[in-house]
Scaffold this motif. Structure first.
Motif: not given
Length: 299
Positions: A144, A208, A214, A218, A230
């Motif tokens: 992302d 991420d 998001s 995801l 992330t």
């Protein structure tokens, strides 16, 4: 030595160039005559005081997490580099935007990189590799915000390992992603449908590094929180059961990034190069979303 510093937390205007004492090596560290550094999001957050409760700094503080330069002091226990070698790597939490800096993680600069590219590689590459190691193996990765420094490094490493990568980015960055063999999709509303349109077989895992909120999308695309990592949304990760990772000063990770570069698989993207004397303006441009900015230490 000359260094960029700030005496109080605040906006970029608190940055100034001032004389500071030269740093010196301790065990298992090297000092470099700094050629260039890059601006990372953590530098801006620390300067603004947003992290002072979790990462307290002694003021005046020197910004900067990574750097490239020429080794001029060796600490006890250092055997893999010599005086005069050019290395890129990581210093402390905040201390590299100066004429001299001490690194506790480093690797020799690949011959294929410019000094500016090497300056942009340290923090981005170790963060990307830690995230990919946490995700494990799969055939399709969704990144992302794939045009950013960490995300593009992760995409490059994954592509080199034979993984199909789908990356979200603005339309302006789609051609650059295609040149990296990344399938681009536009981020924002409708993300799930757009990703599924280009990957009807689904994605195996997702990264991420944008922190754009998001994570729920995801998780849906990757088939569960266990398949998402992330490096930017630690609060969201805690709430949703997603793993979060941070960078660490690990020379082995830097050497892996250098090996990808030597094999022709990783070239750090630099959006703009400025003098460290213009650090205040550079931080302001970085906050405005100007991309990866490198500061040259020009004496």
């Amino acid at each position: 030595m000359l260094a960029v510093q700030y005496n109080s937390f605040g906006d970029p205007s608190v940055l100034e160039v001032a004389e500071r004492p030269d740093p010196h090596v301790g065990p298992n560290s090297v000092r470099i005559r700094v050629l260039a550094v890059s601006i990372n999001p953590i530098d801006r957050l620390l300067r603004a005081g947003h992290l002072k409760e979790v990462l307290p700094l002694e003021l005046p503080a020197i910004p900067g997490r990574d750097a490239v330069g020429i080794v001029d002091e060796l600490g006890d226990g250092v055997t893999d580099v010599a005086i005069g070698d050019k290395v890129f790597g990581l210093g402390g939490v905040s201390d590299t935007t100066a004429e001299y800096a001490v690194l506790t993680a480093w690797a020799k600069v690949p011959a294929v990189w410019s000094d500016d590219e090497a300056a942009a590689a340290g923090l981005a590459s170790v963060t990307a590799l830690r995230a990919l190691d946490a995700l494990g193996h799969g055939s399709t990765l969704l990144v992302d915000g794939a045009a950013g420094a960490v995300r593009s490094a992760a995409a490059a490493f994954a592509v080199a390992d034979g993984v199909r990568v789908v990356g979200t980015a603005s339309e302006a960055n789609h051609e650059r992603l295609r040149a990296m063999d990344v399938t681009p999709v536009t981020y924002g509303d409708g993300l799930v449908d757009r990703v599924r349109a280009v990957t009807p077989e689904g994605v195996d895992f997702a990264l991420d590094a944008a922190g754009s909120g998001s994570l729920p999308q995801l998780i849906e695309l990757a088939g569960g929180a266990a398949h998402v990592v992330t490096v930017a949304d630690h609060q969201g990760a805690s709430e949703l059961g997603v793993r979060s990772v941070n960078a660490e000063n690990d020379s082995a990770l830097l050497r892996r990034a250098a090996a990808f570069a030597d094999a022709g698989h990783y070239t750090p993207h630099v959006s703009e190069v400025m003098s460290f004397r213009d650090a205040a303006r550079a931080h302001a441009r970085s906050e405005a979303g100007s991309g990866k900015i490198v500061l040259r230490i020009d004496g």
